[in-house]
Enzyme design. Structure first.
Site, PDB file in Angstrom:
ATOM      1  CG  ASP A   1      -0.566  -0.275   2.661  1.00 33.28           C
ATOM      2  OD1 ASP A   1       0.472  -0.770   2.741  1.00 33.28           O
ATOM      3  OD2 ASP A   1      -1.207   0.060   3.353  1.00 33.28           O
ATOM      4  CB  SER A   2       4.679   1.895   0.093  1.00 32.82           C
ATOM      5  OG  SER A   2       4.900   0.407  -0.536  1.00 32.82           O
TER       6      SER A   2
ATOM      7  CG  ASP B   1       0.142  -4.037   2.093  1.00 38.69           C
ATOM      8  OD1 ASP B   1       0.366  -5.015   3.537  1.00 38.69           O
ATOM      9  OD2 ASP B   1       1.059  -3.000   2.467  1.00 38.69           O
TER      10      ASP B   1
ATOM     11  CE  LYS C   1       3.078  -5.459   3.979  1.00 38.33           C
ATOM     12  NZ  LYS C   1       2.496  -4.557   4.792  1.00 38.33           N
TER      13      LYS C   1
ATOM     14  CD  GLU D   1       0.274  -1.822   8.467  1.00 33.01           C
ATOM     15  OE1 GLU D   1      -0.808  -0.843   8.891  1.00 33.01           O
ATOM     16  OE2 GLU D   1       1.033  -0.943   7.550  1.00 33.01           O
TER      17      GLU D   1
ATOM     18  CD  GLU E   1       7.799  -0.695   8.040  1.00 29.06           C
ATOM     19  OE1 GLU E   1       6.398  -1.002   7.013  1.00 29.06           O
ATOM     20  OE2 GLU E   1       7.398   0.705   7.368  1.00 29.06           O
TER      21      GLU E   1
HETATM   22  O1  KIV Z   1       3.153  -0.940   1.467  1.00 29.99           O
HETATM   23  C1  KIV Z   1       4.354  -1.580   1.273  1.00 29.99           C
HETATM   24  O2  KIV Z   1       6.028  -1.164   0.661  1.00 29.99           O
HETATM   25  C2  KIV Z   1       5.205  -2.486   2.981  1.00 29.99           C
HETATM   26  C3  KIV Z   1       6.458  -2.042   2.999  1.00 29.99           C
HETATM   27  C4  KIV Z   1       7.342  -1.241   3.058  1.00 29.99           C
HETATM   28  C5  KIV Z   1       6.451  -3.751   4.215  1.00 29.99           C
HETATM   29  O3  KIV Z   1       4.464  -2.593   3.793  1.00 29.99           O
END
Ligand code: KIV
Length: 272
Positions: free
Chosen positions: A55-56, A94, A124, A126, A189
């Protein structure tokens, strides 16, 4: 490499069990983010083990100040693009903010879409203790889950910024909860290296560090940070292996110059 039925050599796709068992083989895992087909082809060709559609993307693709506005549809779109470019790496999508926090039913449906429609191998999400039920529900639905503890960017409002997380007991409890809930790996992280190394030694599943030191079982970086493509913010834990941003600007400046001077297109780029 393996041989297909047609006798053509092809690269074998990384699977969740193979990724998870790397720890037992003493093999360090390499992950990087990607958001489109071209990036996916490049990182896959470089031989990374896993690719995260993070989600970056809210920050490095959309130019937002954080990840909170990213939607499931957006992650789905980018996951589909990346899936087309991968032959080998494990594809992890994510789960964006509010796609898994409201109810486990919604979480299963949303994660299922990333697998069914996006082509992801795993998702993934959180959170440690607070996410254990949802992780267990996804695993029961045969959706492999990568956990994410420490600095969780979706908690930025509560945390008041992107800060190193130092609460040792909480971090251990979170890591344990994620592993016990059935996750096959866990991102750690922005955590002091000593704590991340101790957590890594205590867990049966691989830890993937970002800003968490060399004692993790693997590492992940955001592609744009690794390549020097994102000028807005470069955390201290990021090592840039290139300064592609400067190279891109220089190439485009040269193109602009040649167009303005009538040098491009020269005869070899013309049809007659
Ligand atoms: O969103 C992302 O890119 C991440 C990584 C920094 C682990 O969660």
């Amino acid at each position: 490499m393996v041989n297909s039925a047609a006798g053509v050599a092809r690269i074998r796709t990384m699977t969740v069990p193979e990724f998870a068992s790397a720890k037992q083989r003493g093999q360090r895992l390499v992950m990087v983010t990607a958001y489109d087909y071209t990036q996916a082809r490049l990182v896959d060709e470089a031989g990374v083990d896993g690719v995260l559609v993070g989600d970056s993307l809210g920050m490095v693709v959309q130019g937002m100040p954080d990840v909170l506005s990213v939607t499931l549809e957006e992650v789905l779109y980018h996951t589909r693009c990346v899936a087309r470019g991968l032959k080998h790496a494990l594809l992890v999508a994510d789960m964006p903010f509010l796609s898994y926090q409201v109810s486990t039913e919604q979480a299963v449906l949303n994660a299922g879409r990333l697998i069914k429609e996006g082509g992801a191998h795993a998702v993934k999400l959180e959170g440690g203790v607070r996410s254990r039920n949802v992780i267990a529900a996804l695993v029961r639905a045969d959706i492999p889950v990568m956990g994410h503890i420490g600095l969780t960017p979706q908690s930025v409002r509560r945390l008041g910024g992107f800060r190193v997380q130092r609460s040792k007991d909480q971090l251990f409890e979170d890591a344990q909860a994620v592993a016990e809930a059935g996750a096959f790996a866990i991102v750690i992280e922005c955590v002091p290296a000593e704590i991340a190394a101790a957590i890594t030694a205590s867990l049966p599943i691989p830890t993937i560090g970002i800003g968490a030191g060399a004692g993790c079982d693997g590492q992940i970086l955001v592609l744009h940070d690794l390549l020097g493509l994102y000028p807005d913010f470069r955390p201290r834990f990021v090592k840039s292996y290139g300064e592609l941003g400067a190279q891109v600007t220089a190439a485009i400046k040269q193109y602009a110059e040649e167009v303005r001077q009538g040098l491009f297109p020269s005869p070899e780029y013309e049809f007659h």
